[in-house]
Design a protein around this motif. Structure first.
Motif, PDB file in Angstrom:
ATOM      1  N   LEU A 154      29.867  57.457  40.950  1.00 26.58           N
ATOM      2  CA  LEU A 154      28.896  57.234  42.025  1.00 26.58           C
ATOM      3  C   LEU A 154      28.777  58.478  42.904  1.00 26.58           C
ATOM      4  O   LEU A 154      27.668  58.867  43.285  1.00 26.58           O
ATOM      5  CB  LEU A 154      29.291  56.024  42.870  1.00 26.58           C
ATOM      6  N   LYS A 155      29.900  59.106  43.200  1.00 25.05           N
ATOM      7  CA  LYS A 155      29.867  60.329  44.008  1.00 25.05           C
ATOM      8  C   LYS A 155      29.073  61.422  43.294  1.00 25.05           C
ATOM      9  O   LYS A 155      28.251  62.104  43.915  1.00 25.05           O
ATOM     10  CB  LYS A 155      31.278  60.823  44.311  1.00 25.05           C
ATOM     11  N   ASP A 156      29.290  61.583  41.997  1.00 26.82           N
ATOM     12  CA  ASP A 156      28.514  62.570  41.222  1.00 26.82           C
ATOM     13  C   ASP A 156      27.020  62.251  41.281  1.00 26.82           C
ATOM     14  O   ASP A 156      26.199  63.154  41.438  1.00 26.82           O
ATOM     15  CB  ASP A 156      28.975  62.605  39.765  1.00 26.82           C
ATOM     16  N   ALA A 157      26.679  60.971  41.175  1.00 26.08           N
ATOM     17  CA  ALA A 157      25.269  60.568  41.234  1.00 26.08           C
ATOM     18  C   ALA A 157      24.682  60.882  42.604  1.00 26.08           C
ATOM     19  O   ALA A 157      23.545  61.362  42.706  1.00 26.08           O
ATOM     20  CB  ALA A 157      25.123  59.090  40.912  1.00 26.08           C
ATOM     21  N   VAL A 158      25.444  60.636  43.662  1.00 24.24           N
ATOM     22  CA  VAL A 158      24.984  60.945  45.019  1.00 24.24           C
ATOM     23  C   VAL A 158      24.798  62.453  45.166  1.00 24.24           C
ATOM     24  O   VAL A 158      23.784  62.919  45.708  1.00 24.24           O
ATOM     25  CB  VAL A 158      25.975  60.402  46.082  1.00 24.24           C
ATOM     26  N   VAL A 176      21.688  57.946  53.755  1.00 23.83           N
ATOM     27  CA  VAL A 176      22.614  56.821  53.871  1.00 23.83           C
ATOM     28  C   VAL A 176      23.627  56.784  52.715  1.00 23.83           C
ATOM     29  O   VAL A 176      24.693  56.175  52.844  1.00 23.83           O
ATOM     30  CB  VAL A 176      21.838  55.492  53.972  1.00 23.83           C
ATOM     31  N   LEU A 177      23.346  57.454  51.631  1.00 22.10           N
ATOM     32  CA  LEU A 177      24.208  57.344  50.452  1.00 22.10           C
ATOM     33  C   LEU A 177      25.663  57.775  50.689  1.00 22.10           C
ATOM     34  O   LEU A 177      26.576  57.037  50.311  1.00 22.10           O
ATOM     35  CB  LEU A 177      23.601  58.114  49.275  1.00 22.10           C
ATOM     36  N   PRO A 178      25.926  58.927  51.304  1.00 22.20           N
ATOM     37  CA  PRO A 178      27.331  59.286  51.508  1.00 22.20           C
ATOM     38  C   PRO A 178      28.072  58.308  52.429  1.00 22.20           C
ATOM     39  O   PRO A 178      29.255  58.030  52.224  1.00 22.20           O
ATOM     40  CB  PRO A 178      27.263  60.681  52.141  1.00 22.20           C
ATOM     41  N   VAL A 179      27.369  57.771  53.408  1.00 22.85           N
ATOM     42  CA  VAL A 179      27.982  56.808  54.325  1.00 22.85           C
ATOM     43  C   VAL A 179      28.284  55.510  53.581  1.00 22.85           C
ATOM     44  O   VAL A 179      29.364  54.928  53.719  1.00 22.85           O
ATOM     45  CB  VAL A 179      27.065  56.554  55.543  1.00 22.85           C
ATOM     46  N   ALA A 180      27.332  55.056  52.767  1.00 21.95           N
ATOM     47  CA  ALA A 180      27.544  53.842  51.980  1.00 21.95           C
ATOM     48  C   ALA A 180      28.666  54.048  50.967  1.00 21.95           C
ATOM     49  O   ALA A 180      29.503  53.162  50.770  1.00 21.95           O
ATOM     50  CB  ALA A 180      26.250  53.439  51.274  1.00 21.95           C
ATOM     51  N   MET A 227      23.218  53.412  35.686  1.00 20.93           N
ATOM     52  CA  MET A 227      23.463  52.455  36.729  1.00 20.93           C
ATOM     53  C   MET A 227      23.798  53.137  38.053  1.00 20.93           C
ATOM     54  O   MET A 227      23.439  52.634  39.100  1.00 20.93           O
ATOM     55  CB  MET A 227      24.520  51.488  36.235  1.00 20.93           C
ATOM     56  N   GLU A 228      24.483  54.269  38.008  1.00 16.11           N
ATOM     57  CA  GLU A 228      24.792  55.005  39.227  1.00 16.11           C
ATOM     58  C   GLU A 228      23.520  55.499  39.903  1.00 16.11           C
ATOM     59  O   GLU A 228      23.385  55.428  41.125  1.00 16.11           O
ATOM     60  CB  GLU A 228      25.728  56.181  38.928  1.00 16.11           C
ATOM     61  N   ARG A 229      22.590  55.976  39.092  1.00 16.25           N
ATOM     62  CA  ARG A 229      21.303  56.446  39.628  1.00 16.25           C
ATOM     63  C   ARG A 229      20.536  55.278  40.250  1.00 16.25           C
ATOM     64  O   ARG A 229      19.908  55.423  41.300  1.00 16.25           O
ATOM     65  CB  ARG A 229      20.489  57.118  38.506  1.00 16.25           C
ATOM     66  N   THR A 230      20.592  54.133  39.622  1.00 15.87           N
ATOM     67  CA  THR A 230      19.919  52.949  40.165  1.00 15.87           C
ATOM     68  C   THR A 230      20.494  52.590  41.531  1.00 15.87           C
ATOM     69  O   THR A 230      19.752  52.259  42.457  1.00 15.87           O
ATOM     70  CB  THR A 230      20.046  51.759  39.202  1.00 15.87           C
ATOM     71  N   TRP A 231      21.817  52.676  41.668  1.00 16.53           N
ATOM     72  CA  TRP A 231      22.432  52.400  42.966  1.00 16.53           C
ATOM     73  C   TRP A 231      21.896  53.369  44.015  1.00 16.53           C
ATOM     74  O   TRP A 231      21.570  52.971  45.131  1.00 16.53           O
ATOM     75  CB  TRP A 231      23.961  52.478  42.870  1.00 16.53           C
ATOM     76  N   CYS A 232      21.763  54.632  43.649  1.00 14.26           N
ATOM     77  CA  CYS A 232      21.200  55.618  44.577  1.00 14.26           C
ATOM     78  C   CYS A 232      19.760  55.257  44.946  1.00 14.26           C
ATOM     79  O   CYS A 232      19.369  55.342  46.109  1.00 14.26           O
ATOM     80  CB  CYS A 232      21.251  57.023  43.964  1.00 14.26           C
ATOM     81  N   ASP A 233      18.981  54.856  43.956  1.00 16.62           N
ATOM     82  CA  ASP A 233      17.585  54.469  44.209  1.00 16.62           C
ATOM     83  C   ASP A 233      17.492  53.279  45.171  1.00 16.62           C
ATOM     84  O   ASP A 233      16.547  53.177  45.956  1.00 16.62           O
ATOM     85  CB  ASP A 233      16.869  54.118  42.904  1.00 16.62           C
ATOM     86  N   LEU A 234      18.473  52.383  45.103  1.00 22.19           N
ATOM     87  CA  LEU A 234      18.463  51.201  45.973  1.00 22.19           C
ATOM     88  C   LEU A 234      18.609  51.551  47.450  1.00 22.19           C
ATOM     89  O   LEU A 234      18.254  50.757  48.319  1.00 22.19           O
ATOM     90  CB  LEU A 234      19.574  50.233  45.561  1.00 22.19           C
ATOM     91  N   ALA A 235      19.099  52.747  47.746  1.00 29.76           N
ATOM     92  CA  ALA A 235      19.271  53.164  49.141  1.00 29.76           C
ATOM     93  C   ALA A 235      17.948  53.170  49.897  1.00 29.76           C
ATOM     94  O   ALA A 235      17.923  52.986  51.114  1.00 29.76           O
ATOM     95  CB  ALA A 235      19.924  54.544  49.211  1.00 29.76           C
ATOM     96  N   ALA A 236      16.845  53.361  49.186  1.00 28.61           N
ATOM     97  CA  ALA A 236      15.528  53.364  49.826  1.00 28.61           C
ATOM     98  C   ALA A 236      14.977  51.952  50.019  1.00 28.61           C
ATOM     99  O   ALA A 236      13.999  51.766  50.745  1.00 28.61           O
ATOM    100  CB  ALA A 236      14.542  54.185  48.989  1.00 28.61           C
ATOM    101  N   LYS A 237      15.616  50.978  49.378  1.00 35.54           N
ATOM    102  CA  LYS A 237      15.068  49.612  49.392  1.00 35.54           C
ATOM    103  C   LYS A 237      15.932  48.601  50.145  1.00 35.54           C
ATOM    104  O   LYS A 237      15.419  47.647  50.706  1.00 35.54           O
ATOM    105  CB  LYS A 237      14.913  49.103  47.952  1.00 35.54           C
ATOM    106  N   LEU A 238      17.234  48.791  50.113  1.00 33.19           N
ATOM    107  CA  LEU A 238      18.148  47.788  50.656  1.00 33.19           C
ATOM    108  C   LEU A 238      18.644  48.153  52.050  1.00 33.19           C
ATOM    109  O   LEU A 238      18.669  49.328  52.421  1.00 33.19           O
ATOM    110  CB  LEU A 238      19.369  47.638  49.737  1.00 33.19           C
ATOM    111  N   PHE A 247      21.729  48.695  54.672  1.00 39.58           N
ATOM    112  CA  PHE A 247      23.008  49.360  54.462  1.00 39.58           C
ATOM    113  C   PHE A 247      24.037  48.388  53.886  1.00 39.58           C
ATOM    114  O   PHE A 247      24.726  48.687  52.907  1.00 39.58           O
ATOM    115  CB  PHE A 247      23.514  49.969  55.778  1.00 39.58           C
ATOM    116  N   ALA A 248      24.155  47.205  54.493  1.00 40.12           N
ATOM    117  CA  ALA A 248      25.154  46.224  54.048  1.00 40.12           C
ATOM    118  C   ALA A 248      24.900  45.783  52.615  1.00 40.12           C
ATOM    119  O   ALA A 248      25.837  45.639  51.829  1.00 40.12           O
ATOM    120  CB  ALA A 248      25.175  45.021  54.995  1.00 40.12           C
ATOM    121  N   ASP A 249      23.643  45.563  52.254  1.00 44.01           N
ATOM    122  CA  ASP A 249      23.337  45.164  50.885  1.00 44.01           C
ATOM    123  C   ASP A 249      23.586  46.300  49.892  1.00 44.01           C
ATOM    124  O   ASP A 249      24.001  46.060  48.757  1.00 44.01           O
ATOM    125  CB  ASP A 249      21.903  44.656  50.760  1.00 44.01           C
TER     126      ASP A 249
END
Length: 174
Positions: A37-41, A52-56, A1-12, A14-16
């Motif tokens: 999440l930090k490890d995944a990033v 955008v991942l570290p900022v998010a 799930m953490e990896r999926t959140w990272c993948d969403l950075a290309a699709k969503l 910033f706010a989403d």
């Protein structure tokens, strides 16, 4: 799930992306941790959305209970307005009960409450919301309610929040 959140950075947006992360961290039913999440990033190799991942990640808040709350919080934090406190606990003396305000400015006693459709469709929820809002107003809080439609025009909602804050003594930079 953490990896999926990272993948969403290309699709969503910033706010989403932040709202999705807030959902994963929500203290009432956490799906993951900030550390995971930090490890995944840190291990994320794709360049799509990578910047955008570290900022998010830094913008995540486990106290958010809903996407609309997160969207408004992200907009407020990005604005010149003060940062709100998510799900701020308030003890109401007159009604002798504790409540949580979705997004609060305790210094100015301004509260923002999201009213999703279930708040109007479920009679008991609606009645509790009305009583809670009236109880907060009785103790000096200025309550501003918003719905999903309001999140479509966050600039207008920010203007309303600013107006309430100014009515309560907030000045730029204070």
């Amino acid at each position: 799930m953490e990896r999926t959140w990272c993948d969403l950075a290309a699709k969503l947006s910033f706010a989403d992306l932040v709202a999705a992360g807030d959902y994963l961290l929500c203290w009432e039913d956490p799906k993951t941790t900030v550390e995971r999440l930090k490890d995944a990033v840190d291990q994320y190799t794709s360049q799509r959305g990578r910047a955008v991942l570290p900022v998010a990640l830094a913008a995540l808040c486990p106290r958010s209970r809903s996407r609309p709350e997160s969207l408004l919080r992200v907009a407020l934090v990005a604005s010149p307005l003060p940062d709100p406190i998510p799900n701020f606990g308030v003890h109401l003396v007159l009604s002798r009960r504790n409540i949580e305000i979705d997004l609060a400015y305790p210094k100015y006693k301004v509260g923002l409450e999201y009213q999703g459709d279930h708040h109007r469709e479920e009679v008991g929820q609606w009645r509790r919301d009305v009583k809670r809002g009236n109880d907060a107003v009785d103790e000096g809080w200025s309550m501003l309610y918003f719905t999903g439609d309001d999140t479509k025009d966050l600039a207008e909602l920010l203007t309303r929040v600013e107006r309430r804050l100014r009515q309560r003594g907030w000045r730029d930079g204070c």
